[in-house]
Design an enzyme around this catalytic site. Structure first.
Site, PDB file in Angstrom:
ATOM      1  N   HIS A 199       7.339  60.358  45.049  1.00  9.06           N
ATOM      2  CA  HIS A 199       6.269  59.512  45.456  1.00  9.06           C
ATOM      3  C   HIS A 199       6.615  58.216  46.170  1.00  9.06           C
ATOM      4  CE1 HIS A 199       2.515  56.967  45.042  1.00  9.06           C
ATOM      5  NE2 HIS A 199       1.822  58.230  44.879  1.00  9.06           N
TER       6      HIS A 199
ATOM      7  N   ASP B 285      -0.264  65.634  42.558  1.00 14.05           N
ATOM      8  CA  ASP B 285      -0.681  66.610  43.454  1.00 14.05           C
ATOM      9  C   ASP B 285      -0.045  68.052  43.218  1.00 14.05           C
ATOM     10  OD1 ASP B 285      -2.183  65.014  45.605  1.00 14.05           O
ATOM     11  OD2 ASP B 285      -0.014  64.245  45.930  1.00 14.05           O
TER      12      ASP B 285
END
Length: 432
Positions: free
Chosen positions: A308, A366
């Protein structure tokens, strides 16, 4: 406010100046560079704004190294366990969790605003049958300014409140209409006797020819996903909403700009990319070879759903969503599905591999959200729409915060110019 001062010396000119530091309640201090150009004739250069605080905010805090996400000070895991998306929306909008009366009034207001003007709903028939749902959602949200222009005075607090309630209430109706249009099915009107996510699922999957009952676990899973995606500090789409909103444009235009920014595959399309990656891998026996190709710098293969921009530890949302993924697939009989089995194996191997661990490539939100959406019957083309639906509460909160800030200025970044220096125009006949 911090009393720290930073001394800046221009080695070329020898000129020095003091820079004020400001401290937040938690997190890194910031250094004010407002006088840098005036004092030294230079701009800062920070591509991607990796070390730039673009605004003050009281809404969301992220500690990427520790894997912390707070909404108005409340840890995301506590909200995910005890709260609901609508309660979180109230928290983001107002700064405090509501009491029973406040939540009842807020919930009632959202329910009263769920329907779309029929002319606006009919606009969907103007889109091609295979138009991307995000194109439709962005266009319809922007068009709301033409239908609800009586409450778009951004300097009127009551207008701002009506807008906030209206867009949060209507975005599920808009999303469902985009889905139904793509299928060629009739629109399903909202039902105000249902809770927020149950109403959305009913508008998605009900048809006139037979009864449909919303599964409570499915509604809970969707509500959880909406909580986890409700806000995430100054990400690309939120910054877009703020930048567009800083011009004084109507709020629907600002939110539409956020929808368009989220549409970018580098921002809102990651969960779809995860499923495509899992399909490419094919089976558990291919995981080791796939990860070998990922580690090959010349292989051109990326590990989707890991790592991320901000989190350098486990994404706290990923831990929560993983558990819900087990529950949903367990109920649907898909806990032993090849896709889920493959995801678990990929996670297991990657988390034991020094290559990924040393680079702090941990699973993010995700990695599992797409699997849940798919299990609930949401097609991949709608994944980013679901993200936009959830993030609307955060976008609106940031827009409200910015508009109410008396020191707000129109956003105007500067640049490092690398083009030609001044040159003179030559008539066409003299150019070689």
């Amino acid at each position: 406010m911090s009393n720290k001062k930073f001394q800046l010396t221009n080695l070329a000119t020898g000129k020095s100046s003091e820079l004020d530091a400001r401290a937040g309640t938690i997190g890194p201090d910031v250094v004010s560079l407002a006088g840098l150009y005036k004092d030294h004739g230079v701009f800062t250069f920070d591509p991607g704004f990796m070390a730039t605080a673009s605004c003050e905010s009281h809404i969301t805090y992220i500690d990427g190294d520790a894997g912390v996400l707070l909404y108005r000070g409340y840890p995301i895991d506590q909200l995910a366990q005890h709260s609901s998306h609508l309660e979180v929306a109230y928290l983001l909008l107002n700064g405090e969790l509501p009491n029973a009366n406040e939540f009842r009034d807020f919930h009632d207001s959202i329910r009263r605003h769920t329907m779309l003007n029929e002319s606006l709903l009919n606009m969907f028939h103007g889109f091609h049958h295979n138009a991307h749902p995000m194109a439709m959602v962005s266009a319809i949200v922007a068009s709301m300014a033409a239908f609800y222009h009586d409450t778009t005075d951004i300097y009127d607090a009551r207008h701002r409140e009506i807008f906030a309630h209206r867009i949060i209430a209507k975005i599920p109706t808009i999303a469902a209409a985009a889905y139904k249009h793509a299928l060629g099915q009739p629109f399903v009107y909202p039902r105000n006797d249902l809770d927020y996510t149950s109403n959305m699922l009913n508008m998605f999957f009900a048809v006139p020819c037979e009864p449909y009952t919303v599964d409570s676990l499915h509604a809970k899973a969707m509500d959880l996903l909406f909580i986890l995606h409700a806000d995430h500090e100054q990400n690309a789409s939120t910054s877009t909403v703020r930048l567009a909103g800083s011009t004084g444009c109507n709020p629907y235009a600002a939110i539409s700009a956020g929808v368009s920014a989220l549409w970018g595959p580098a921002h809102g399309g990651a969960n779809e990319a995860v499923l495509e990656m899992l399909e490419e891998i094919g089976s558990v026996k291919n995981v080791a070879d796939f990860l070998r190709r990922v580690k090959d710098k010349d292989g051109g293969v990326r590990l989707m759903g890991f790592g991320h921009r901000v989190y350098k530890n486990f994404d706290p949302r990923a831990k929560i969503i993983r558990e819900m993924c087990h529950k949903v697939l367990g109920q649907l009989g898909g806990a032993d599905s090849p896709t889920f089995e493959l995801a678990l194996k990929l996670e297991e191997i990657a988390l034991q591999d020094e290559y990924f661990v040393s680079r702090k490539l941990y699973p993010n939100v995700d990695f599992y959200s797409g699997i849940i959406y798919s299990a609930l019957g949401i097609p991949r083309s709608m994944f980013t729409v679901m993200f936009a639906l959830a993030r609307t509460a955060g976008w609106v909160s940031h827009w409200l915060e910015m508009i109410a800030d008396p020191s707000m200025k129109i956003g105007r970044p500067r640049q490092l110019y690398l083009g030609p220096t001044q040159r003179d125009y030559l008539p066409l006949v003299k150019r070689k």
